[in-house]
Design a protein around this motif. Structure first.
Motif, PDB file in Angstrom:
ATOM      1  N   GLN A 138     -41.265 -59.815  20.001  1.00 31.11           N
ATOM      2  CA  GLN A 138     -40.965 -59.808  21.233  1.00 31.11           C
ATOM      3  C   GLN A 138     -39.923 -61.096  21.065  1.00 31.11           C
ATOM      4  N   GLN A 139     -39.572 -62.093  20.045  1.00 33.07           N
ATOM      5  CA  GLN A 139     -39.106 -62.938  20.115  1.00 33.07           C
ATOM      6  C   GLN A 139     -37.643 -62.556  19.632  1.00 33.07           C
ATOM      7  N   ALA A 140     -37.475 -61.243  18.561  1.00 36.65           N
ATOM      8  CA  ALA A 140     -36.596 -60.653  17.962  1.00 36.65           C
ATOM      9  C   ALA A 140     -35.685 -59.705  19.214  1.00 36.65           C
ATOM     10  N   ARG A 141     -36.434 -59.250  20.077  1.00 36.88           N
ATOM     11  CA  ARG A 141     -36.130 -58.457  21.219  1.00 36.88           C
ATOM     12  C   ARG A 141     -35.366 -59.935  22.097  1.00 36.88           C
ATOM     13  N   GLU A 142     -35.796 -60.904  22.366  1.00 38.25           N
ATOM     14  CA  GLU A 142     -35.065 -61.426  23.637  1.00 38.25           C
ATOM     15  C   GLU A 142     -34.018 -61.933  23.241  1.00 38.25           C
ATOM     16  N   ARG A 143     -33.852 -62.133  21.529  1.00 42.50           N
ATOM     17  CA  ARG A 143     -31.947 -62.533  21.125  1.00 42.50           C
ATOM     18  C   ARG A 143     -31.197 -61.725  21.407  1.00 42.50           C
ATOM     19  N   SER A 144     -29.925 -62.571  22.222  1.00 48.36           N
ATOM     20  CA  SER A 144     -29.246 -61.760  21.750  1.00 48.36           C
ATOM     21  C   SER A 144     -27.969 -61.757  21.164  1.00 48.36           C
ATOM     22  N   ASN A 145     -26.850 -61.000  20.483  1.00 42.65           N
ATOM     23  CA  ASN A 145     -26.146 -61.310  19.743  1.00 42.65           C
ATOM     24  C   ASN A 145     -26.533 -61.943  18.506  1.00 42.65           C
ATOM     25  N   THR A 146     -27.566 -60.554  17.927  1.00 41.50           N
ATOM     26  CA  THR A 146     -28.202 -60.859  16.511  1.00 41.50           C
ATOM     27  C   THR A 146     -27.564 -59.089  15.499  1.00 41.50           C
ATOM     28  N   CYS A 147     -27.857 -59.734  14.497  1.00 41.36           N
ATOM     29  CA  CYS A 147     -27.584 -58.612  13.380  1.00 41.36           C
ATOM     30  C   CYS A 147     -28.585 -57.945  12.617  1.00 41.36           C
ATOM     31  N   LEU A 148     -29.200 -56.989  13.354  1.00 42.89           N
ATOM     32  CA  LEU A 148     -30.639 -56.564  12.914  1.00 42.89           C
ATOM     33  C   LEU A 148     -30.487 -55.660  11.719  1.00 42.89           C
ATOM     34  N   ILE A 149     -30.945 -55.864  10.355  1.00 50.06           N
ATOM     35  CA  ILE A 149     -31.100 -55.480   9.142  1.00 50.06           C
ATOM     36  C   ILE A 149     -32.480 -55.238   8.620  1.00 50.06           C
ATOM     37  N   ASP A 150     -32.352 -53.480   8.427  1.00 53.09           N
ATOM     38  CA  ASP A 150     -33.531 -52.999   8.054  1.00 53.09           C
ATOM     39  C   ASP A 150     -33.418 -53.470   6.425  1.00 53.09           C
ATOM     40  N   VAL A 151     -34.777 -53.467   5.847  1.00 48.32           N
ATOM     41  CA  VAL A 151     -34.038 -53.844   3.920  1.00 48.32           C
ATOM     42  C   VAL A 151     -35.224 -52.860   3.523  1.00 48.32           C
ATOM     43  N   ARG A 152     -35.738 -51.828   4.069  1.00 48.22           N
ATOM     44  CA  ARG A 152     -36.529 -50.868   2.864  1.00 48.22           C
ATOM     45  C   ARG A 152     -35.757 -49.881   2.668  1.00 48.22           C
ATOM     46  N   GLU A 153     -35.962 -48.780   1.884  1.00 47.44           N
ATOM     47  CA  GLU A 153     -35.253 -47.944   1.412  1.00 47.44           C
ATOM     48  C   GLU A 153     -35.089 -46.825   2.250  1.00 47.44           C
ATOM     49  N   GLN A 154     -34.016 -46.512   1.681  1.00 48.52           N
ATOM     50  CA  GLN A 154     -33.517 -45.018   2.810  1.00 48.52           C
ATOM     51  C   GLN A 154     -34.494 -43.783   2.605  1.00 48.52           C
ATOM     52  N   GLU A 155     -35.352 -43.893   1.967  1.00 50.19           N
ATOM     53  CA  GLU A 155     -36.505 -42.559   2.537  1.00 50.19           C
ATOM     54  C   GLU A 155     -37.411 -42.824   3.790  1.00 50.19           C
ATOM     55  N   GLU A 156     -37.506 -44.554   3.839  1.00 51.20           N
ATOM     56  CA  GLU A 156     -38.226 -45.040   4.768  1.00 51.20           C
ATOM     57  C   GLU A 156     -37.678 -45.478   5.748  1.00 51.20           C
ATOM     58  N   TRP A 157     -36.617 -45.308   6.390  1.00 59.52           N
ATOM     59  CA  TRP A 157     -35.689 -45.329   6.997  1.00 59.52           C
ATOM     60  C   TRP A 157     -35.412 -44.282   8.017  1.00 59.52           C
ATOM     61  N   ASP A 158     -35.862 -43.378   7.418  1.00 62.01           N
ATOM     62  CA  ASP A 158     -34.924 -41.659   7.324  1.00 62.01           C
ATOM     63  C   ASP A 158     -36.796 -41.552   8.177  1.00 62.01           C
ATOM     64  N   GLN A 159     -38.157 -42.194   7.908  1.00 58.34           N
ATOM     65  CA  GLN A 159     -39.117 -41.207   8.550  1.00 58.34           C
ATOM     66  C   GLN A 159     -39.101 -41.705  10.389  1.00 58.34           C
ATOM     67  N   GLY A 160     -38.282 -43.120  10.559  1.00 55.67           N
ATOM     68  CA  GLY A 160     -37.976 -43.752  11.384  1.00 55.67           C
ATOM     69  C   GLY A 160     -37.354 -44.881  11.144  1.00 55.67           C
ATOM     70  N   HIS A 161     -36.650 -45.562  12.401  1.00 58.51           N
ATOM     71  CA  HIS A 161     -36.151 -46.637  12.016  1.00 58.51           C
ATOM     72  C   HIS A 161     -36.114 -47.787  13.642  1.00 58.51           C
ATOM     73  N   ILE A 162     -35.711 -49.318  13.439  1.00 59.52           N
ATOM     74  CA  ILE A 162     -35.394 -49.584  15.128  1.00 59.52           C
ATOM     75  C   ILE A 162     -34.061 -49.262  14.932  1.00 59.52           C
ATOM     76  N   ASP A 163     -34.106 -48.676  16.593  1.00 57.61           N
ATOM     77  CA  ASP A 163     -32.438 -48.638  17.470  1.00 57.61           C
ATOM     78  C   ASP A 163     -31.747 -49.654  17.395  1.00 57.61           C
ATOM     79  N   GLY A 164     -30.206 -49.300  17.119  1.00 58.28           N
ATOM     80  CA  GLY A 164     -29.622 -50.094  15.888  1.00 58.28           C
ATOM     81  C   GLY A 164     -29.475 -51.503  14.853  1.00 58.28           C
ATOM     82  N   ALA A 165     -30.620 -50.839  14.337  1.00 61.05           N
ATOM     83  CA  ALA A 165     -30.472 -51.793  12.682  1.00 61.05           C
ATOM     84  C   ALA A 165     -29.142 -51.297  11.665  1.00 61.05           C
ATOM     85  N   GLN A 166     -29.461 -51.397  10.862  1.00 55.59           N
ATOM     86  CA  GLN A 166     -28.327 -51.509  10.228  1.00 55.59           C
ATOM     87  C   GLN A 166     -29.763 -51.594   8.681  1.00 55.59           C
TER      88      GLN A 166
END
Ligand SMILES: [Zn+2]
Length: 231
Positions: A138-166
């Motif tokens: 909730q706190q993360a979503r309330e923040r504006s102008n943030t840079c959201l980074i997914d640090v998992r591996e490609q195969e985890e990303w492929d199974q589902g990820h958060i919109d707007g994340a890199q």
């Protein structure tokens, strides 16, 4: 802060404190007894004098330190004859050498140990020790102008990820392949459960990024909260 980290990561905290001629020790193990915040739920509002102002006797520090060491030996060896200070506060007045043991009850509404692990937020940031503050989904979503980074591996990303994340995996960072991120933007890192992102955040902080956060509970907590991740 130490207490919340101990509760979150299920570690016993062998506690010691001194002031003047007085000392005290305890073991806060939320798995089997109360935690520190069962005793003191919140930080005191009033400013507390530090050791330099209030004064401490070096020999008292020695006595309490040795007591803590003995508690660690008891916890590590676990011999049946030992009774570590879980749920008990041992106090020492070296002016009279009087000692006491006070029972500490577990607080069912404790702000730390009554919560689920993911809900214990390590929110006290220090620019000195490189500590990584965490945010709830909730706190993360309330923040504006943030840079959201997914640090998992490609195969985890492929199974589902958060919109707007890199995607930029922790393994890439460990290998020395660092992302080029905006210095003046808040960076929120997440992984699957919230552990790898802490490590990645520590790496980015060491690279000079100041506003780095870890998403508590990771992608799973986000999905549980919002269930709007991209399939
Ligand atoms: Zn507690």
């Amino acid at each position: 802060m130490i207490n919340d980290a101990a509760v979150k990561y299920k570690k016993p905290w062998v506690y010691g404190a001194i002031q003047g001629f007085d000392g005290q020790a305890s073991v806060f193990d939320a798995q089997t007894g109360p935690c520190y915040r069962c005793l003191y739920p919140e930080k005191p509002k009033a400013r507390i004098a530090n050791c330099a102002e209030a004064g401490v006797i070096g020999a008292v520090a020695g006595l309490i330190g040795v007591t803590q060491a003995l508690q660690v030996i008891q916890l590590v060896t676990g011999h049946e004859s030992f009774a570590p200070l879980i749920g008990k506060l041992w106090t020492l007045d070296t002016k009279t050498m009087q000692t006491r043991i006070l029972n500490i009850p577990k607080n069912p509404d404790c702000p730390a140990c009554s919560k689920k692990r993911d809900e214990v937020i390590l929110a006290y940031s220090s620019p000195v020790c490189g500590f990584v503050p965490e945010l709830t989904p909730q706190q993360a979503r309330e923040r504006s102008n943030t840079c959201l980074i997914d640090v998992r591996e490609q195969e985890e990303w492929d199974q589902g990820h958060i919109d707007g994340a890199q995607l930029w995996s922790l393994s890439r960072m460990i290998a020395g392949d660092m992302p080029d991120l905006p210095q003046r933007q808040e960076i929120i890192l997440h992984c699957q459960k919230g552990m790898r992102s802490l490590q990645a955040a520590a790496i980015l902080k060491a690279q000079g990024y100041l506003e780095v956060y870890s998403l508590s509970g990771g992608y799973e907590a986000w999905v549980n909260c919002f269930e709007d991740a991209t399939e």
